[in-house]
Motif scaffolding. Structure first.
Motif, PDB file in Angstrom:
ATOM      1  N   VAL A 184     -36.698  38.463  17.301  1.00  0.00           N
ATOM      2  CA  VAL A 184     -35.985  39.686  17.726  1.00  0.00           C
ATOM      3  C   VAL A 184     -35.543  39.534  19.170  1.00  0.00           C
ATOM      4  CG1 VAL A 184     -36.151  42.165  17.990  1.00  0.00           C
ATOM      5  CG2 VAL A 184     -37.369  41.032  16.143  1.00  0.00           C
ATOM      6  N   CYS A 185     -34.339  39.908  19.419  1.00  0.00           N
ATOM      7  CA  CYS A 185     -33.841  39.972  20.792  1.00  0.00           C
ATOM      8  C   CYS A 185     -33.340  41.370  21.072  1.00  0.00           C
ATOM      9  CB  CYS A 185     -32.753  38.919  21.019  1.00  0.00           C
ATOM     10  SG  CYS A 185     -31.290  39.199  20.040  1.00  0.00           S
ATOM     11  N   ARG A 186     -33.402  41.773  22.286  1.00  0.00           N
ATOM     12  CA  ARG A 186     -32.910  43.104  22.674  1.00  0.00           C
ATOM     13  C   ARG A 186     -32.233  42.991  24.029  1.00  0.00           C
ATOM     14  NH1 ARG A 186     -38.024  46.603  24.838  1.00  0.00           N
ATOM     15  NH2 ARG A 186     -38.963  44.985  26.126  1.00  0.00           N
TER      16      ARG A 186
ATOM     17  N   VAL B 237     -26.324  44.349  17.351  1.00  0.00           N
ATOM     18  CA  VAL B 237     -26.926  43.977  16.077  1.00  0.00           C
ATOM     19  C   VAL B 237     -27.082  42.448  16.081  1.00  0.00           C
ATOM     20  CG1 VAL B 237     -26.695  43.959  13.578  1.00  0.00           C
ATOM     21  CG2 VAL B 237     -25.915  45.940  14.888  1.00  0.00           C
ATOM     22  N   VAL B 238     -28.321  42.012  15.924  1.00  0.00           N
ATOM     23  CA  VAL B 238     -28.620  40.580  15.912  1.00  0.00           C
ATOM     24  C   VAL B 238     -29.020  40.169  14.492  1.00  0.00           C
ATOM     25  CG1 VAL B 238     -30.021  38.730  16.854  1.00  0.00           C
ATOM     26  CG2 VAL B 238     -29.375  40.679  18.308  1.00  0.00           C
ATOM     27  N   ALA B 239     -28.304  39.187  13.918  1.00  0.00           N
ATOM     28  CA  ALA B 239     -28.585  38.706  12.551  1.00  0.00           C
ATOM     29  C   ALA B 239     -28.454  37.184  12.520  1.00  0.00           C
ATOM     30  CB  ALA B 239     -27.637  39.342  11.549  1.00  0.00           C
ATOM     31  N   ILE B 240     -29.135  36.592  11.576  1.00  0.00           N
ATOM     32  CA  ILE B 240     -29.044  35.139  11.365  1.00  0.00           C
ATOM     33  C   ILE B 240     -28.830  34.878   9.887  1.00  0.00           C
ATOM     34  CG2 ILE B 240     -30.497  34.573  13.335  1.00  0.00           C
ATOM     35  CD1 ILE B 240     -32.756  34.043  11.308  1.00  0.00           C
ATOM     36  N   ASP B 241     -28.311  33.654   9.577  1.00  0.00           N
ATOM     37  CA  ASP B 241     -28.141  33.193   8.187  1.00  0.00           C
ATOM     38  C   ASP B 241     -28.683  31.762   8.135  1.00  0.00           C
ATOM     39  OD1 ASP B 241     -27.256  32.266   5.673  1.00  0.00           O
ATOM     40  OD2 ASP B 241     -25.587  33.698   5.705  1.00  0.00           O
ATOM     41  N   VAL B 242     -29.695  31.535   7.289  1.00  0.00           N
ATOM     42  CA  VAL B 242     -30.348  30.224   7.243  1.00  0.00           C
ATOM     43  C   VAL B 242     -29.468  29.156   6.624  1.00  0.00           C
ATOM     44  CG1 VAL B 242     -32.661  31.190   7.207  1.00  0.00           C
ATOM     45  CG2 VAL B 242     -31.464  30.806   5.049  1.00  0.00           C
TER      46      VAL B 242
ATOM     47  N   LEU C 251     -32.139  40.784  12.423  1.00  0.00           N
ATOM     48  CA  LEU C 251     -33.313  40.692  13.281  1.00  0.00           C
ATOM     49  C   LEU C 251     -33.480  41.925  14.165  1.00  0.00           C
ATOM     50  CD1 LEU C 251     -33.040  36.948  14.373  1.00  0.00           C
ATOM     51  CD2 LEU C 251     -34.248  37.918  12.414  1.00  0.00           C
ATOM     52  N   TYR C 252     -32.377  42.508  14.575  1.00  0.00           N
ATOM     53  CA  TYR C 252     -32.421  43.709  15.420  1.00  0.00           C
ATOM     54  C   TYR C 252     -31.185  44.541  15.130  1.00  0.00           C
ATOM     55  CZ  TYR C 252     -32.971  46.789  19.410  1.00  0.00           C
ATOM     56  OH  TYR C 252     -33.107  47.901  20.185  1.00  0.00           O
TER      57      TYR C 252
ATOM     58  N   LYS D 166     -44.838  45.501  25.536  1.00  0.00           N
ATOM     59  CA  LYS D 166     -44.856  44.532  24.447  1.00  0.00           C
ATOM     60  C   LYS D 166     -43.516  44.490  23.758  1.00  0.00           C
ATOM     61  CE  LYS D 166     -49.782  44.901  23.430  1.00  0.00           C
ATOM     62  NZ  LYS D 166     -50.796  45.153  22.365  1.00  0.00           N
ATOM     63  N   SER D 167     -43.264  43.349  23.123  1.00  0.00           N
ATOM     64  CA  SER D 167     -42.067  43.216  22.293  1.00  0.00           C
ATOM     65  C   SER D 167     -42.262  44.001  21.021  1.00  0.00           C
ATOM     66  CB  SER D 167     -41.824  41.748  21.964  1.00  0.00           C
ATOM     67  OG  SER D 167     -40.808  41.615  21.016  1.00  0.00           O
ATOM     68  N   ILE D 168     -41.174  44.450  20.455  1.00  0.00           N
ATOM     69  CA  ILE D 168     -41.247  45.191  19.197  1.00  0.00           C
ATOM     70  C   ILE D 168     -41.769  44.305  18.088  1.00  0.00           C
ATOM     71  CG2 ILE D 168     -39.420  46.794  19.838  1.00  0.00           C
ATOM     72  CD1 ILE D 168     -37.522  45.101  18.202  1.00  0.00           C
ATOM     73  N   LEU D 169     -41.750  43.019  18.280  1.00  0.00           N
ATOM     74  CA  LEU D 169     -42.302  42.136  17.270  1.00  0.00           C
ATOM     75  C   LEU D 169     -43.808  42.144  17.278  1.00  0.00           C
ATOM     76  CD1 LEU D 169     -39.995  39.013  17.559  1.00  0.00           C
ATOM     77  CD2 LEU D 169     -39.993  40.794  15.813  1.00  0.00           C
ATOM     78  N   ASP D 170     -44.425  42.527  18.389  1.00  0.00           N
ATOM     79  CA  ASP D 170     -45.877  42.534  18.453  1.00  0.00           C
ATOM     80  C   ASP D 170     -46.471  43.681  17.676  1.00  0.00           C
ATOM     81  OD1 ASP D 170     -45.671  40.349  20.067  1.00  0.00           O
ATOM     82  OD2 ASP D 170     -45.779  41.499  21.947  1.00  0.00           O
ATOM     83  N   GLU D 171     -45.741  44.777  17.498  1.00  0.00           N
ATOM     84  CA  GLU D 171     -46.234  45.914  16.736  1.00  0.00           C
ATOM     85  C   GLU D 171     -45.199  46.299  15.705  1.00  0.00           C
ATOM     86  OE1 GLU D 171     -47.291  49.040  19.304  1.00  0.00           O
ATOM     87  OE2 GLU D 171     -48.695  47.864  20.492  1.00  0.00           O
ATOM     88  N   PRO D 172     -45.125  45.562  14.604  1.00  0.00           N
ATOM     89  CA  PRO D 172     -44.089  45.860  13.601  1.00  0.00           C
ATOM     90  C   PRO D 172     -44.310  47.194  12.906  1.00  0.00           C
ATOM     91  CG  PRO D 172     -45.593  44.186  12.801  1.00  0.00           C
ATOM     92  CD  PRO D 172     -45.955  44.421  14.231  1.00  0.00           C
ATOM     93  N   ASP D 173     -45.526  47.720  12.923  1.00  0.00           N
ATOM     94  CA  ASP D 173     -45.804  48.977  12.220  1.00  0.00           C
ATOM     95  C   ASP D 173     -46.006  50.136  13.189  1.00  0.00           C
ATOM     96  OD1 ASP D 173     -47.794  47.099   9.908  1.00  0.00           O
ATOM     97  OD2 ASP D 173     -45.664  47.681   9.798  1.00  0.00           O
ATOM     98  N   SER D 174     -45.527  50.007  14.345  1.00  0.00           N
ATOM     99  CA  SER D 174     -45.710  51.062  15.354  1.00  0.00           C
ATOM    100  C   SER D 174     -44.886  52.284  15.018  1.00  0.00           C
ATOM    101  CB  SER D 174     -45.337  50.515  16.725  1.00  0.00           C
ATOM    102  OG  SER D 174     -43.978  50.157  16.728  1.00  0.00           O
ATOM    103  N   PRO D 175     -45.215  53.482  15.596  1.00  0.00           N
ATOM    104  CA  PRO D 175     -44.427  54.693  15.333  1.00  0.00           C
ATOM    105  C   PRO D 175     -43.023  54.575  15.905  1.00  0.00           C
ATOM    106  CG  PRO D 175     -46.590  55.220  16.253  1.00  0.00           C
ATOM    107  CD  PRO D 175     -46.403  53.761  16.397  1.00  0.00           C
ATOM    108  N   LEU D 176     -42.245  55.591  15.686  1.00  0.00           N
ATOM    109  CA  LEU D 176     -40.858  55.642  16.114  1.00  0.00           C
ATOM    110  C   LEU D 176     -40.772  55.460  17.614  1.00  0.00           C
ATOM    111  CD1 LEU D 176     -37.872  56.346  15.549  1.00  0.00           C
ATOM    112  CD2 LEU D 176     -38.498  58.748  15.967  1.00  0.00           C
ATOM    113  N   GLU D 177     -39.895  54.556  18.017  1.00  0.00           N
ATOM    114  CA  GLU D 177     -39.646  54.335  19.437  1.00  0.00           C
ATOM    115  C   GLU D 177     -38.209  54.651  19.738  1.00  0.00           C
ATOM    116  OE1 GLU D 177     -42.759  50.587  19.882  1.00  0.00           O
ATOM    117  OE2 GLU D 177     -40.656  50.402  20.441  1.00  0.00           O
ATOM    118  N   VAL D 178     -38.000  55.533  20.672  1.00  0.00           N
ATOM    119  CA  VAL D 178     -36.641  55.896  21.075  1.00  0.00           C
ATOM    120  C   VAL D 178     -36.464  55.499  22.516  1.00  0.00           C
ATOM    121  CG1 VAL D 178     -34.957  57.729  21.316  1.00  0.00           C
ATOM    122  CG2 VAL D 178     -36.621  57.800  19.471  1.00  0.00           C
TER     123      VAL D 178
END
Length: 804
Positions: A750-752, A585-590, A558-559, A789-801
């Protein structure tokens, strides 16, 4: 017999028995010696029965121990003479003489009593056992002297029997008839005038016996008399009647009585001899008398059932021919020497288990020829069975049901009927009846368990057998044949029949589809078990299917979010200390259970000595102090692995910028982006070239095949027709190759981190951060923005550092 008249008297008595069986009585009177096949009576009419009832009820005649003189014609409903009937042979001197018959019917069971009285006809003439009797009579015999003559025997009875005697000539003697207690008559010849031997030494007389029939019949006996000299005293018995009794089981040789007669004459004229004078019965065979002493002994076997009283006639004679007579009355005492005789009148071999109490199963007739208590009969059956015996009439008993029957408890009964008399000691007879209990559908199928629960592993093959439900039916045959039916229901709005199916015969439950634990974890339905009875009975049971998880899903990161159009880098200041939290690193397993337990490992890193990943939490931290020698651009590859068997994993690349300012980061990452863009463009052109070549090859192949088919068709047309051929060219088709990409939609949570110095995670909006955004096509222009905004709101946004 043409002149014989036949009189028929019918008496009909019908009484309704309990237990639904009818007992009626009909009487007929017919003469003896009727021809075979002669009509006795219309039994169907007299009993009020239809002829077809005689046929359907399988009517039959039961005669007991009697010979079959009468037969039933079921076609006409009449009784006919089967054999010639001789009343004298059948009944002897017994009156009235009758045949007692029973007629039985089945379905329902009925029986009737028929009495056929046999009337006598004058078919027997009186007869004497001897053709001649001789007497020696002294001339000194006084007037009035009596001489006992042999009685005639006439087998007929009533008016046809013996009526009168006549004696001829009558100059010296006349007859004297004396009635006895048994109805017979004693015949005596009485001297009415003195004899004169010198005038007539021999006399010959004729005794004639005549009956009262029409025509009248008679028999004769000659009497020869020798006249002797004076013997003027006849023997005289001490008593005229002797009485005695004897058991019917007395052995041969038993002395019954001793008679005595005296004669006052002297010499041979006073010597008395004794003899038996019975001629009409079996007395001379059954008894004997001592000629000299008058002792009477038993020489045969007595039977109380044939004769209860016996009269023995004894004559005393002297040598002079004078006689006297007396009578011995013998009373035969009954003993219990006959077992009851059991006769099955009608019986049922099978009875339904739903028969009501009181249903007739069997009718029996019991006969015991003994008398009094020795002939009283009681019938019983074995205990602890649902039946009982009832007395319907004299000597008739019915076996009926006493309570409800249950074939599932007992499908067959062996009923022993024991009939005993009341004699001492009691005698008994028994018969065993086998009765089958037929089944009715009174039991519903019963499952072995009140509910079922079964497990199946997800991703199963459709058609897989899950488990089996089993129900049993206590009934028999078709009523116990169980079919299994899946009851209509739904699971999350989908018919349950699209999930499982049930084998109607075996109850095996099969999976119709492949199950996915992540979509459905369990579901319930009901299975009905139905028997084959009419009407059918059924029962149902609840079944729960639990789906077991498989490790069929890899972890999902997820992150940090992996995007194709931009690059995200985590900034680490050069002043960061040991243990500094770079990112998480955030991950899930269904999957579930241990299949969803995740572990994090650092697979590759620009500098392995600088970073480490938490095994359980995925936190990336520094493991040493950051120095100026460390490269600004750090790339880490983290593997996320679950705990399934076999395990599944996912990788994520984390870009870390070790710098204290944005310009330093920008110069390093611009070259990285351009290299990545060049590699992406090269890959695109290779794929495009491959697609174009493939399209051209397929197009050429289609054109060649079309031309071949066209030419073949043209050649067939020219071969079949003489018309001129006009060339025809098909139109050309052009197509444009369209290329594109298949969009993939992914949903992430996504969590940060909020604070880079803490390992806590927070879902939601990000705080105010300094973010460096770089477009892949730009020339390096930098822009500082405030992201709320959360990074989930703009999944196609440019590079964010993010600046840490």
């Amino acid at each position: 017999m043409s002149d014989r008249t036949m009189r028929r008297q019918v008496l009909l008595f019908i009484s309704v028995l309990s237990l639904s069986s009818v007992l009626g009585q009909v009487s007929y009177s017919i003469p003896e010696e009727m021809a075979k096949g002669s009509l006795v009576g219309n039994i169907a009419h007299d009993l009020g029965l239809a002829v077809k009832r005689l046929k359907s009820g399988k009517a039959r005649i039961y005669t007991g121990d009697s010979a079959e003189y009468i037969e039933l014609n079921k076609e006409r409903g009449v009784l006919l003479v089967k054999e010639r009937i001789d009343r004298e042979a059948l009944c002897g001197q017994t009156t009235p003489c009758a045949l007692h018959l029973q007629i039985t019917l089945e379905d329902p069971i009925e029986f009737y009593t028929v009495t056929v009285e046999i009337s006598d006809i004058n078919d027997n003439a009186p007869s004497f056992k001897k053709d001649e009797m001789k007497f020696r009579i002294s001339e000194s015999a006084v007037v009035g002297a009596k001489f006992v003559l042999e009685r005639a025997m006439d087998l007929d009875v009533g008016v046809n029997g013996l009526q009168t005697y006549t004696l001829k000539p009558t100059e010296n003697f006349h007859l004297k008839l004396q009635s006895q207690q048994d109805g017979s008559r004693k015949v005596e010849m009485v001297l009415k005038k003195h004899l004169d031997r010198e005038a007539e030494a021999h006399l010959s007389l004729t005794l004639t016996a005549t009956d009262g029939g029409d025509p009248q019949l008679s028999g004769t006996m000659r009497i020869d008399i020798s006249v002797l000299d004076a013997n003027d005293n006849a023997p005289i018995f001490t008593q005229e009647v002797y009485k005695t009794s004897i058991m019917e089981t007395a052995p041969k040789g038993t002395i019954l009585s001793t008679v005595s007669a005296t004669d006052v004459d002297q010499g041979s004229n006073g010597k008395v001899s004794y003899s038996l004078t019975n001629t009409l019965d079996d007395v001379p065979i059954m008894f004997e008398i001592d000629e000299d002493h008058g002792v009477v002994k038993l020489t045969g076997n007595l039977d109380y059932e044939k004769a209860q009283h016996i009269e023995i006639y004894v004559q005393a004679s002297d040598d002079g021919g004078l006689t006297d007579s007396c009578k011995i009355i013998v009373e035969v005492i009954d003993t219990n020497d006959n077992h009851p005789s059991i006769n099955i009148m009608s019986k049922t071999n099978a009875i339904s288990e739903n028969s009501k109490p009181g249903t007739v199963v069997t009718i029996i007739n019991v006969q015991d020829p003994d008398s009094a208590e020795n002939g009283k009969i009681t019938c019983n059956i074995n205990e602890h069975i649902p039946f009982m015996m009832k007395t319907t009439s004299k000597n008739f008993f019915s076996l009926v049901t006493d309570s409800d029957l249950d074939r599932e408890k007992a499908s067959e009964y062996n009923i022993t009927v024991t009939c005993s008399d009341e004699g001492v000691p009691s005698l008994s007879s028994s018969v065993t009846l086998t009765l089958q209990i037929s089944d009715v559908n009174d039991n519903a199928p019963v499952f072995e368990r009140s509910s079922y629960e079964a497990y199946i592993v997800e991703n199963n093959t459709p058609g897989l057998s899950i488990f089996t439900v089993k129900a049993r039916d206590a009934d028999w045959n078709q009523n116990a044949r169980v079919s299994y039916i899946l009851e209509d229901s739904s699971v999350n709005g989908v018919p349950v029949s699209s999930f499982v199916s049930v084998s109607a015969d075996s109850g095996v439950i099969h999976a119709v589809r492949s199950f996915d634990y992540e979509q459905i974890k369990d579901f319930q339905f009901r299975v009905k078990a139905q028997d084959g009875g009419s009407p059918p009975l059924s029962n149902n049971v609840s079944v729960k299917i639990l789906i077991q998880d498989q490790n069929d899903n890899a972890p999902q990161v997820l992150y940090p979010v992996q995007t194709g159009g931009s690059l995200v880098a985590e900034m680490v200041p050069r002043s960061a200390e040991v243990g500094y939290l770079v990112t998480k690193v955030v991950a899930i397993d269904v999957d579930s259970g241990q299949n969803a337990w995740l572990s994090y490992k650092l697979q590759k890193a620009t500098d392995r000595a600088l970073f480490e990943v938490g095994l359980q939490n995925g936190e990336i931290r520094t493991i040493r102090q950051v120095t100026d020698k460390d490269a600004v651009k750090q790339r880490l590859t983290v593997v996320v692995e679950d705990n399934g068997q076999p395990s599944r994993s996912a990788t994520v690349s984390v870009n870390v910028a070790v710098a204290d300012s944005f310009p330093e980061v920008l110069s390093e990452f611009t070259d990285f982006i351009q290299d990545k863009e060049y590699n992406n463009n090269l890959t695109f052109y290779l794929v495009l070239a491959l697609a174009v070549v493939s399209f051209l090859f397929i197009t050429c192949l289609v054109v060649i095949i079309s031309v071949k088919i066209y030419r073949w068709r043209q050649s067939r047309i020219m071969y079949q027709s003489n018309l001129p051929v006009i060339p025809y060219y098909p139109p050309r088709y052009s197509d444009t190759l369209g290329t594109g990409t298949l969009p993939h939609v992914y949903n992430y949570e996504v969590c940060r981190t909020i604070d880079s110095r803490k390992s806590d995670c927070k879902f939601g909006r990000a705080g105010s951060q300094n973010v460096l955004i770089m477009e892949p096509s730009s020339t390096g222009t930098m822009q500082r923005i405030q992201s709320d905004k959360s990074i989930l709101d703009e999944p196609d946004s440019p590079l964010e550092v993010r600046k840490m």
